[in-house]
Enzyme design. Structure first.
Site, PDB file in Angstrom:
ATOM      1  N   ASP A 198      39.294  45.867  59.031  1.00 58.16           N
ATOM      2  CA  ASP A 198      40.066  47.435  58.350  1.00 58.16           C
ATOM      3  C   ASP A 198      39.171  48.449  58.437  1.00 58.16           C
ATOM      4  OD1 ASP A 198      37.848  46.731  56.730  1.00 58.16           O
ATOM      5  OD2 ASP A 198      38.220  46.832  54.785  1.00 58.16           O
ATOM      6  N   ASP A 252      45.182  43.995  47.664  1.00 60.63           N
ATOM      7  CA  ASP A 252      44.663  42.840  47.639  1.00 60.63           C
ATOM      8  C   ASP A 252      45.056  42.427  46.374  1.00 60.63           C
ATOM      9  OD1 ASP A 252      43.241  43.050  49.835  1.00 60.63           O
ATOM     10  OD2 ASP A 252      40.964  43.436  49.081  1.00 60.63           O
ATOM     11  N   ASP A 277      44.084  41.025  43.530  1.00 61.69           N
ATOM     12  CA  ASP A 277      42.797  41.390  42.459  1.00 61.69           C
ATOM     13  C   ASP A 277      43.019  43.480  42.459  1.00 61.69           C
ATOM     14  OD1 ASP A 277      41.398  41.980  44.492  1.00 61.69           O
ATOM     15  OD2 ASP A 277      39.413  42.632  43.107  1.00 61.69           O
ATOM     16  N   ASP A 282      49.202  32.934  52.835  1.00 62.50           N
ATOM     17  CA  ASP A 282      48.067  31.439  53.425  1.00 62.50           C
ATOM     18  C   ASP A 282      48.113  30.770  51.855  1.00 62.50           C
ATOM     19  OD1 ASP A 282      49.330  33.575  55.406  1.00 62.50           O
ATOM     20  OD2 ASP A 282      46.464  33.575  56.045  1.00 62.50           O
TER      21      ASP A 282
END
Length: 515
Positions: free
Chosen positions: A240, A147, A149, A92
């Site tokens: 989540d 994610d 990281d 995005d």
């Protein structure tokens, strides 16, 4: 009358905090009671390459230029048959991340890796919207999520995919590691906090067959479990947690694998940490608003409902902590100092229920990973101080979560290979500064009035508020100076409008994507 009201309120707050403290002790006891189950080697079906299911790995990104390449390289090294593994990049981004990731995906495809680039220019639903959009075109019957990281290890998929041979298993969550645990006292305390979640909370709930949650990353879902639970929804900021409860209420079981570890980054500045914790606090309260009545009336055991209540409401301890900080000074001034017998009968049990349970909780988190329990004890005062310093900001998150659903998903800036590229701007810590002054007054009052039992707690309150106020003020003043002397820092969540585009598969019109 005023003294009586203050007394009732003060001890009411202490009892509320003690309840959450005793719950932590309850989790420690559950780990001990179920240690045989938790210590056994996981039962995973052995599958040949021919029998392995198709897996899609989803990588939701938003302005992640500092870590995106590292993530893609790690996923490309996954030990899994190439014809059964799809890498789905859900981007995005509004900055240079788009170009970097598109080019990287093309390089992976040239190596024979099934990598797909999906770019939305309409951030409807934020992360939940991106995951939902990707799920509609995902090839895999199983979906893993990481994610930006994180650095997933090559054996991740093979280690857990066998669990899904049991059709009742809906999700497998693995443990988070910490790439930058030892950078500062801030990262050391965060690592301890997250280890408590993964190595005490998750283990206790899994061992006792209680409900627990997908942590948003570092886990794998059965695609049908997501769909049958109602799909990814974005009316809360913790999509989540929301999906986890809906899936378990739909009858799916979850597995926790503490032995499979995926390293990730911890926020290295206080502003980023506050933004992350704010989103988690607000989203958890929103999920409680949405699902609590359904959970408490579902066909669950009494233990499952009890644990779900505490699982969905832990952030209410922050407003209680702020109220306690405000009440402490007048309570010390107005109430006479207790004698030794009274302190042993009242003050000591209350303090043990709060501080003692915290010590047991985090000591177990350390010993569960082979580290010394005394490391947790040494960091415990700073952990309490940091929690106190974050309490005003997170109390605001709790109030907002009670007042409204959804909201802007402010992602946590990642450091990666370009520290300072993404930053969080926040208000100056005026509330924390005022509470620090009030707590300093409480320190003096506790000594002057002989309330020596309260002195260490008043000191921790003062240190916590001062620490957070100083770090936030320092960071924001420095960034204000940077903004006046150079171009503004890239916002981590700039709004955009539009549709989406695809790369890596045959193009077909999908139009605007809404979760």
């Amino acid at each position: 009358m005023l003294s009586l009201l203050l007394c009732v309120l003060y001890f009411g707050v202490l009892l509320g905090l003690s309840a959450y403290g005793l719950h932590r002790l309850h989790l420690v006891i559950l780990c001990r009671l179920h240690r045989a189950k938790l210590s056994r080697a996981p039962e995973v079906a052995a599958l040949t390459d021919r029998d392995l299911p198709a897996v899609t790995i989803q990588l939701p990104l938003f302005n992640e230029s500092t870590v995106a390449a590292r993530l893609l390289d790690a996923v490309a090294r996954m030990d899994y048959p190439a014809d059964k593994l799809e890498i789905q990049v859900l981007d995005d981004s509004t900055d240079e991340t788009q170009g970097l990731v598109r080019a990287h995906v093309e390089r992976l495809r040239a190596q024979g890796i099934d990598a797909v680039y999906l770019h939305r220019t309409n951030r409807v639903g934020y992360k939940a919207g991106a995951l939902d959009a990707g799920l509609k075109v995902a090839k895999g019957e199983l979906v893993a999520i990481f994610d930006a990281d994180f650095i997933p290890q090559p054996g991740f998929v093979r280690a857990i995919v066998g669990h899904f041979e049991d059709p009742s298993i809906g999700m497998v969550q693995t443990r988070w590691g910490h790439l930058n645990r030892d950078v500062s006292i801030l990262t050391k305390v965060q690592a301890l906090m997250l280890d408590g979640h993964h190595l005490v909370e998750n283990r206790a709930r899994f061992g006792a067959d209680l409900l627990f949650n997908f942590s948003g990353t570092g886990g794998m879902w059965r695609k049908d479990a997501i769909l049958k639970a109602g799909g990814w929804q974005h009316d809360t900021l913790t999509e989540d947690l929301d999906l986890s409860y809906r899936a378990q209420l739909a009858g799916y079981r979850f597995i926790y694998r503490e032995d499979v570890v995926s390293p990730a980054e911890l926020p290295e500045d206080i502003s980023a940490l506050r933004a992350q914790q704010y989103r988690w606090a607000k989203g958890t309260v929103q999920t409680a608003r949405k699902l609590m009545a359904r959970v408490l009336t579902a066909e669950l055991s009494r233990g499952q409902r009890f644990e779900a209540f505490f699982h969905l409401t832990p952030h209410f301890a922050y407003p209680l902590l702020v109220v306690l900080s405000v009440l402490l000074l007048p309570a010390l001034v107005l109430f006479p100092a207790a004698d030794t017998l009274t302190m042993l009968a009242i003050d000591l049990p209350l303090c043990t229920a709060t501080t003692g349970s915290l010590a047991a909780f985090y000591m177990l988190a350390e010993t569960a990973q082979g580290r010394s329990r005394w490391g947790a004890v040494a960091r415990l005062p700073m952990l309490i101080a940091l929690g106190t310093g974050l309490a005003p900001h997170l109390s605001k998150a709790v109030i907002e979560g009670l007042r409204s659903m959804a909201g802007e998903f402010v992602r946590t800036p990642k450091q990666g290979d370009n520290k300072g590229r993404y930053k969080v701007r926040t208000d100056l810590p005026i509330t924390e500064g005022l509470l620090a002054l009030l707590s300093c007054g409480a320190v003096v009052a506790s000594i002057e009035t002989g309330h020596y039992f309260a002195t260490p707690f008043a000191v921790l309150f003062a240190v916590g508020y001062l620490y957070v106020a100083f770090l936030v003020g320092q960071e924001q003043i420095a960034r204000g100076r940077e903004a006046t002397s150079s171009a503004p820092a890239v916002s981590s969540d700039a709004p955009v409008v539009g549709a989406w585009s695809r790369q890596g598969t045959k193009d077909r019109p999908l139009g605007d994507v809404a979760a």
